[in-house]
Write a protein that holds these residues in place. Structure first.
Motif, PDB file in Angstrom:
ATOM      1  N   GLY B   1       0.823  -1.199   0.000  1.00  0.00           N
ATOM      2  CA  GLY B   1       0.000   0.000   0.000  1.00  0.00           C
ATOM      3  C   GLY B   1       0.853   1.244   0.000  1.00  0.00           C
ATOM      4  N   ALA B   2       0.213   2.374  -0.137  1.00  0.00           N
ATOM      5  CA  ALA B   2       0.925   3.633  -0.256  1.00  0.00           C
ATOM      6  C   ALA B   2       1.406   4.155   1.082  1.00  0.00           C
ATOM      7  CB  ALA B   2       0.018   4.667  -0.919  1.00  0.00           C
ATOM      8  N   GLY B   3       0.708   3.822   2.134  1.00  0.00           N
ATOM      9  CA  GLY B   3       1.056   4.377   3.430  1.00  0.00           C
ATOM     10  C   GLY B   3       1.234   3.287   4.463  1.00  0.00           C
ATOM     11  N   VAL B   4       1.444   3.710   5.720  1.00  0.00           N
ATOM     12  CA  VAL B   4       1.533   2.771   6.834  1.00  0.00           C
ATOM     13  C   VAL B   4       0.126   2.302   7.180  1.00  0.00           C
ATOM     14  CG1 VAL B   4       2.236   2.468   9.234  1.00  0.00           C
ATOM     15  CG2 VAL B   4       3.608   3.913   7.686  1.00  0.00           C
ATOM     16  N   SER B   5      -0.038   1.017   7.270  1.00  0.00           N
ATOM     17  CA  SER B   5      -1.345   0.439   7.526  1.00  0.00           C
ATOM     18  C   SER B   5      -1.361  -0.230   8.895  1.00  0.00           C
ATOM     19  CB  SER B   5      -1.678  -0.580   6.432  1.00  0.00           C
ATOM     20  OG  SER B   5      -2.902  -1.210   6.695  1.00  0.00           O
ATOM     21  N   VAL B  12     -11.883  -3.192  21.332  1.00  0.00           N
ATOM     22  CA  VAL B  12     -12.406  -3.122  22.693  1.00  0.00           C
ATOM     23  C   VAL B  12     -12.198  -4.491  23.318  1.00  0.00           C
ATOM     24  CG1 VAL B  12     -14.411  -2.687  24.146  1.00  0.00           C
ATOM     25  CG2 VAL B  12     -14.126  -1.409  22.005  1.00  0.00           C
ATOM     26  N   THR B  13     -11.592  -4.517  24.472  1.00  0.00           N
ATOM     27  CA  THR B  13     -11.305  -5.784  25.115  1.00  0.00           C
ATOM     28  C   THR B  13     -11.590  -5.696  26.606  1.00  0.00           C
ATOM     29  OG1 THR B  13      -9.645  -7.545  25.292  1.00  0.00           O
ATOM     30  CG2 THR B  13      -8.892  -5.298  25.659  1.00  0.00           C
ATOM     31  N   GLU B  14     -11.647  -6.843  27.230  1.00  0.00           N
ATOM     32  CA  GLU B  14     -11.868  -6.869  28.675  1.00  0.00           C
ATOM     33  C   GLU B  14     -10.531  -6.937  29.396  1.00  0.00           C
ATOM     34  OE1 GLU B  14     -16.181  -9.197  28.727  1.00  0.00           O
ATOM     35  OE2 GLU B  14     -14.360 -10.251  29.322  1.00  0.00           O
ATOM     36  N   LYS B  15     -10.498  -6.352  30.535  1.00  0.00           N
ATOM     37  CA  LYS B  15      -9.301  -6.380  31.372  1.00  0.00           C
ATOM     38  C   LYS B  15      -8.832  -7.821  31.547  1.00  0.00           C
ATOM     39  CE  LYS B  15      -7.908  -5.281  36.096  1.00  0.00           C
ATOM     40  NZ  LYS B  15      -8.334  -4.700  37.386  1.00  0.00           N
ATOM     41  N   GLY B  16      -7.542  -8.025  31.371  1.00  0.00           N
ATOM     42  CA  GLY B  16      -6.959  -9.344  31.548  1.00  0.00           C
ATOM     43  C   GLY B  16      -6.752 -10.117  30.259  1.00  0.00           C
ATOM     44  N   LYS B  17      -7.400  -9.661  29.178  1.00  0.00           N
ATOM     45  CA  LYS B  17      -7.240 -10.335  27.890  1.00  0.00           C
ATOM     46  C   LYS B  17      -5.959  -9.863  27.206  1.00  0.00           C
ATOM     47  CE  LYS B  17     -11.440 -12.262  27.719  1.00  0.00           C
ATOM     48  NZ  LYS B  17     -11.684 -13.716  27.673  1.00  0.00           N
ATOM     49  N   ASP B  18      -5.453 -10.686  26.288  1.00  0.00           N
ATOM     50  CA  ASP B  18      -4.305 -10.294  25.472  1.00  0.00           C
ATOM     51  C   ASP B  18      -4.801  -9.671  24.168  1.00  0.00           C
ATOM     52  OD1 ASP B  18      -2.279 -13.281  26.223  1.00  0.00           O
ATOM     53  OD2 ASP B  18      -2.970 -11.622  27.481  1.00  0.00           O
ATOM     54  N   VAL B  19      -4.045  -8.718  23.638  1.00  0.00           N
ATOM     55  CA  VAL B  19      -4.384  -8.120  22.345  1.00  0.00           C
ATOM     56  C   VAL B  19      -3.139  -8.067  21.467  1.00  0.00           C
ATOM     57  CG1 VAL B  19      -6.295  -6.716  23.213  1.00  0.00           C
ATOM     58  CG2 VAL B  19      -4.006  -5.741  23.096  1.00  0.00           C
ATOM     59  N   GLU B  20      -3.390  -8.124  20.167  1.00  0.00           N
ATOM     60  CA  GLU B  20      -2.318  -7.988  19.182  1.00  0.00           C
ATOM     61  C   GLU B  20      -2.679  -6.880  18.221  1.00  0.00           C
ATOM     62  OE1 GLU B  20      -0.252 -12.385  18.600  1.00  0.00           O
ATOM     63  OE2 GLU B  20      -1.352 -11.454  16.953  1.00  0.00           O
ATOM     64  N   LEU B  21      -1.741  -5.986  18.011  1.00  0.00           N
ATOM     65  CA  LEU B  21      -1.927  -4.885  17.082  1.00  0.00           C
ATOM     66  C   LEU B  21      -0.893  -5.048  15.970  1.00  0.00           C
ATOM     67  CD1 LEU B  21      -2.230  -2.026  19.744  1.00  0.00           C
ATOM     68  CD2 LEU B  21      -4.058  -3.442  18.795  1.00  0.00           C
ATOM     69  N   ARG B  22      -1.354  -4.766  14.754  1.00  0.00           N
ATOM     70  CA  ARG B  22      -0.491  -5.038  13.608  1.00  0.00           C
ATOM     71  C   ARG B  22      -0.139  -3.762  12.869  1.00  0.00           C
ATOM     72  NH1 ARG B  22      -0.220  -9.361   9.237  1.00  0.00           N
ATOM     73  NH2 ARG B  22       0.192  -8.199   7.312  1.00  0.00           N
ATOM     74  N   CYS B  23       1.087  -3.719  12.343  1.00  0.00           N
ATOM     75  CA  CYS B  23       1.538  -2.575  11.563  1.00  0.00           C
ATOM     76  C   CYS B  23       2.227  -3.051  10.296  1.00  0.00           C
ATOM     77  CB  CYS B  23       2.497  -1.715  12.380  1.00  0.00           C
ATOM     78  SG  CYS B  23       3.261  -0.373  11.428  1.00  0.00           S
ATOM     79  N   ASP B  24       1.776  -2.519   9.178  1.00  0.00           N
ATOM     80  CA  ASP B  24       2.389  -2.775   7.882  1.00  0.00           C
ATOM     81  C   ASP B  24       3.085  -1.502   7.435  1.00  0.00           C
ATOM     82  OD1 ASP B  24       0.499  -5.234   6.294  1.00  0.00           O
ATOM     83  OD2 ASP B  24       2.568  -4.725   5.740  1.00  0.00           O
ATOM     84  N   PRO B  25       4.406  -1.440   7.476  1.00  0.00           N
ATOM     85  CA  PRO B  25       5.085  -0.182   7.130  1.00  0.00           C
ATOM     86  C   PRO B  25       5.080   0.036   5.618  1.00  0.00           C
ATOM     87  CG  PRO B  25       6.700  -1.902   7.493  1.00  0.00           C
ATOM     88  CD  PRO B  25       5.358  -2.515   7.800  1.00  0.00           C
ATOM     89  N   ILE B  26       5.535   1.202   5.230  1.00  0.00           N
ATOM     90  CA  ILE B  26       5.692   1.496   3.807  1.00  0.00           C
ATOM     91  C   ILE B  26       6.803   0.593   3.260  1.00  0.00           C
ATOM     92  CG2 ILE B  26       6.437   3.254   2.158  1.00  0.00           C
ATOM     93  CD1 ILE B  26       5.090   5.322   4.007  1.00  0.00           C
ATOM     94  N   SER B  27       6.563   0.029   2.099  1.00  0.00           N
ATOM     95  CA  SER B  27       7.536  -0.882   1.492  1.00  0.00           C
ATOM     96  C   SER B  27       8.884  -0.182   1.327  1.00  0.00           C
ATOM     97  CB  SER B  27       7.008  -1.343   0.136  1.00  0.00           C
ATOM     98  OG  SER B  27       7.941  -2.185  -0.494  1.00  0.00           O
ATOM     99  N   GLY B  28       9.929  -0.853   1.784  1.00  0.00           N
ATOM    100  CA  GLY B  28      11.269  -0.282   1.640  1.00  0.00           C
ATOM    101  C   GLY B  28      11.724   0.506   2.854  1.00  0.00           C
ATOM    102  N   HIS B  29      10.818   0.782   3.771  1.00  0.00           N
ATOM    103  CA  HIS B  29      11.198   1.492   4.995  1.00  0.00           C
ATOM    104  C   HIS B  29      11.815   0.507   5.978  1.00  0.00           C
ATOM    105  CE1 HIS B  29       8.651   5.414   4.723  1.00  0.00           C
ATOM    106  NE2 HIS B  29       9.399   5.200   3.665  1.00  0.00           N
TER     107      HIS B  29
END
Lengths: 113, 115
Positions: B1-5, B12-29
């Motif tokens: 893509g053209a930008g950072v995704s 929204v999650t409940e206290k105590g749960k695990d979460v994963e957040l994802r980042c797709d950087p700009i190609s070549g960065h």
């Protein structure tokens, strides 16, 4: 501890006004100062300043740095509603990595028609 | 893509749960950063990746936070046993190299709400 203070924290102006946003900092071994504009979520780069007294200009926006007094100002002339945003100031310490940007809390500018 | 995704845009999650957040950087960065922004506050540095070098984890607030990046591609920020104080927008940014230009390209962020 490296620190960035911005003032005012919020500002309401009318279209056509000129505004000045302030950023003062304390940093061990200064490398550069940056200004970003954050309209919704993603900050966008405005200026990088490394030398005192040299004005950076882009359209109606300009910025200058004073390394002796440890501050920078961001000026916006003939303000438009599209200038409404949070303006973030950040300093970069000169260290082995150079990646640790220290951001201030931002100034929230509201430009009314 | 053209930008950072980033995904998800909202979580929204409940206290105590695990979460994963994802980042797709700009190609070549090669440089990738994670920041946290609490409501009304500035950006708080979390972690920095540069190519295949060891990441700078000095900003991670506790051992519940971890991040990975495979080569110069996608990064995942994991928060285990989430707490209410973890509620914030998590911003990812990338830049061409660690050679300093000042221009970080930010994603739209992932807004995390811990109930």
């Amino acid at each position: 501890e490296d620190k960035v203070v911005q003032s005012p924290l919020s500002l309401v102006v009318h279209e056509g006004d000129t505004v000045t946003l302030n950023c003062s900092y304390e940093v061990t071994n200064f490398r550069s100062l940056l200004w970003y504009k954050q309209e919704k979520k993603a900050p966008t780069f405005l200026f990088m300043l490394t030398s005192s007294g040299i004005e950076k200009k882009s359209g109606r926006l300009s910025s200058i740095l004073d390394k002796k007094e440890l501050f920078s100002i961001l000026n916006i002339t003939a303000t438009q509603t599209g200038d409404s945003a949070v303006y973030l100031c950040a300093v970069v310490p000169r260290n082995n990595y150079g990646q640790n940007f220290v951001f201030g809390p931002g100034t929230r500018l509201s430009a009314l028609p | 893509g053209a930008g950072v995704s980033q995904s998800p845009s909202n979580k929204v999650t409940e206290k105590g749960k695990d979460v994963e957040l994802r980042c797709d950087p700009i190609s070549g960065h090669t440089a990738l950063y994670w920041y946290r922004q609490r409501l009304g506050q500035g950006l708080e540095f979390l972690i920095y990746f540069q190519g295949n070098s060891a990441p700078d984890k000095s900003g991670l607030p506790s051992d519940r936070f971890s991040a990975e990046r495979t080569g110069e591609s996608v990064s995942t920020l994991t928060i285990q046993r989430t707490q209410q104080e973890d509620s914030a927008v998590y911003l990812c940014a990338s830049s061409l190299t660690s050679g300093f230009t000042g221009e970080l390209f930010f994603g739209e962020g992932s807004r995390l709400t811990v109930l």
